[in-house]
Design an enzyme around this catalytic site. Structure first.
Site, PDB file in Angstrom:
ATOM      1  N   LYS A  41       0.715 -24.965 -53.612  1.00  0.00           N
ATOM      2  CA  LYS A  41       1.968 -24.207 -53.470  1.00  0.00           C
ATOM      3  C   LYS A  41       2.199 -23.299 -54.670  1.00  0.00           C
ATOM      4  CE  LYS A  41       6.154 -23.369 -51.763  1.00  0.00           C
ATOM      5  NZ  LYS A  41       7.285 -24.258 -51.568  1.00  0.00           N
ATOM      6  N   HIS A  71       6.193 -19.635 -51.903  1.00  0.00           N
ATOM      7  CA  HIS A  71       7.640 -19.392 -51.952  1.00  0.00           C
ATOM      8  C   HIS A  71       7.791 -17.913 -52.287  1.00  0.00           C
ATOM      9  CE1 HIS A  71      11.941 -20.581 -52.664  1.00  0.00           C
ATOM     10  NE2 HIS A  71      11.900 -19.357 -53.147  1.00  0.00           N
ATOM     11  N   HIS A  93       9.093 -20.633 -45.237  1.00  0.00           N
ATOM     12  CA  HIS A  93      10.515 -20.449 -44.921  1.00  0.00           C
ATOM     13  C   HIS A  93      10.965 -18.980 -44.954  1.00  0.00           C
ATOM     14  CE1 HIS A  93      10.597 -20.617 -49.275  1.00  0.00           C
ATOM     15  NE2 HIS A  93      10.618 -21.927 -49.339  1.00  0.00           N
ATOM     16  N   ASP A 103      11.791 -27.310 -44.314  1.00  0.00           N
ATOM     17  CA  ASP A 103      12.309 -27.158 -45.682  1.00  0.00           C
ATOM     18  C   ASP A 103      13.490 -28.102 -45.929  1.00  0.00           C
ATOM     19  OD1 ASP A 103      12.317 -26.255 -48.292  1.00  0.00           O
ATOM     20  OD2 ASP A 103      13.596 -24.540 -47.872  1.00  0.00           O
TER      21      ASP A 103
HETATM   22  C1  NCD Z   1      14.170 -26.687 -52.336  1.00  0.00           C
HETATM   23  C2  NCD Z   1      14.419 -27.975 -53.120  1.00  0.00           C
HETATM   24  O1  NCD Z   1      15.586 -28.378 -53.253  1.00  0.00           O
HETATM   25  O2  NCD Z   1      13.441 -28.590 -53.563  1.00  0.00           O
HETATM   26  N1  NCD Z   1      15.429 -26.004 -52.149  1.00  0.00           N
HETATM   27  C3  NCD Z   1      15.728 -25.106 -51.193  1.00  0.00           C
HETATM   28  O3  NCD Z   1      16.810 -24.529 -51.228  1.00  0.00           O
HETATM   29  N2  NCD Z   1      14.885 -24.843 -50.213  1.00  0.00           N
HETATM   30  C4  NCD Z   1      13.162 -25.847 -53.024  1.00  0.00           C
HETATM   31  C5  NCD Z   1      12.631 -24.720 -52.173  1.00  0.00           C
HETATM   32  O4  NCD Z   1      11.898 -24.936 -51.202  1.00  0.00           O
HETATM   33  O5  NCD Z   1      12.967 -23.567 -52.460  1.00  0.00           O
HETATM   34 ZN    ZN Z   2      11.028 -25.928 -49.765  1.00  0.00          ZN
END
Ligand code: NCD
Ligand code: ZN
Length: 344
Positions: A99, A136, A174, A247
């Site tokens: 990742k 990401h 995402h 996610d």
């Molecule tokens: C995720 C986390 O809390 O680990 N948070 C989120 O808002 N998605 C991290 C991530 O995937 O960006």
């Molecule tokens: Zn995530």
């Protein structure tokens, strides 16, 4: 049909945060109830950067989730991470993927990559090994508006990654914008994307109208309505490039409802039902199985799951919160009634 039922091949979650310790114990069963496998994100503190750490974390997840669930482990890329170690972990069946978190882009990304050129060696090794890169996709430049960070990332970083590593499998994680959906569609078959339930259900109004609503806040942040509609179109289009990745990112209620609340939506308890509602609304229930259970394994080069899950159209009231020991979590859709439930 007034009360349709839908039986699909058992699905997988291609992007989940299961955390560790008491939180892992609290949340893992929700994911294991629905999904046979999950790509487990490595943004723990400290992050999962070695084969041994991934193996040990996998053992803790298996213990928390119980039998019948397979965690797929991910290496967390840092500046200068050793490509040979990644390839070795992949060959040993420990690392399914790696990742890329741009440093400081989101929760648990402080050890992330500061410049993609610092991981060129690792990416070349992954390309060679057939090991997927999970991204990401947001820039962290303070001058870029938070609502534009994904679209700017495509131009500044993603396009170059795809060009420089044409054989690398890349999952744009995402996605939240029309631009990202279009980019993925226009790219070769080695580029795919996950889509969360929240980005199919809500736009940024859900976060900001009538008061500030921390449980609708995640990263990448929900965008304008036109982007939500583009994501719905992509997810339900039947394209093999888009697949299920929740996610789900649990944070204790007191860290969400705070002056500086954490990013992350906990959607694990009713994720499949939440997606089913979207596919139903889009008249695309016949495409849910491909999105949830086929496109992901095909992209990753993994076998389809045996077994099935059955959903029925029936009212499913979602609790305001879940309490396990001293951990209270507010789920996505809290207090709403979903129109689908898992019945078998
Ligand atoms: C995720 C986390 O809390 O680990 N948070 C989120 O808002 N998605 C991290 C991530 O995937 O960006
Ligand atoms: Zn995530």
């Amino acid at each position: 049909m007034t009360n349709p039922k839908l039986t699909i091949r058992r699905p997988d979650d291609w992007h989940v945060h299961l955390r560790d310790g008491a939180m892992l114990e609290a949340v893992a069963p929700y994911t294991a109830r629905q999904f046979a496998r999950a790509i487990v994100m490595p943004n723990l503190s400290p992050p999962i950067t070695t084969i041994d750490a991934a193996r040990a974390y996998r053992g803790r997840i298996e213990a928390a989730a119980g039998p019948g669930f397979t965690p797929l482990m991910v290496a967390y890329l840092t500046d200068g991470i050793d490509g040979a170690m990644l390839a070795e972990g992949h060959a040993a069946g420990v690392f399914t993927a790696a990742k890329l978190y741009p440093a400081h882009a989101t929760t648990g990304s402080a050890h992330g990559v500061t410049e993609v050129r610092h991981i060129h060696g690792a990416l070349a090794a992954m390309e060679q090994a057939g090991m997927p890169l999970l991204v990401h996709g947001e820039v962290t430049d303070h001058e870029v508006d938070v609502f534009d960070r994904e679209a700017v990332f495509i131009d500044r970083t993603m396009a170059g990654l795809v060009r420089d590593f044409p054989g690398l499998k890349i999952v744009f994680e995402h996605i939240t914008t029309e631009e990202a959906a279009q980019f993925v569609l226009a790219a070769g078959p080695n580029v795919a994307a996950t889509i969360t339930p929240q980005h199919l259900h809500i736009n940024r109004n859900a976060m900001l109208v009538g008061g500030i609503r921390p449980h609708a806040y995640c990263l990448p942040v929900a965008k304008r309505e036109k982007h939500r509609l583009a994501l719905r179109q992509a997810a339900t289009s039947g394209s093999p490039k888009f697949f299920l990745g929740t996610d789900s990112a649990p944070h204790r209620i007191e860290t969400k409802e705070a002056a500086c609340g954490c990013a992350g939506i906990f959607n694990a308890p009713f994720a499949l039902e939440s997606y089913a509602a979207v596919f139903d609304e889009e008249d695309a229930l016949d495409r849910l199985e491909a999105f949830a259970s086929e496109n992901g394994p095909r992209f990753y080069g993994l076998p389809f799951n045996e077994g099935t899950v059955t959903l029925a159209r029936a009212d499913n009231p979602i609790p305001e919160s879940f309490v396990t020991g001293d951990i209270e979590l507010v789920p996505f859709h809290a207090g709403e009634t979903l129109r689908w439930r898992i019945t078998g």
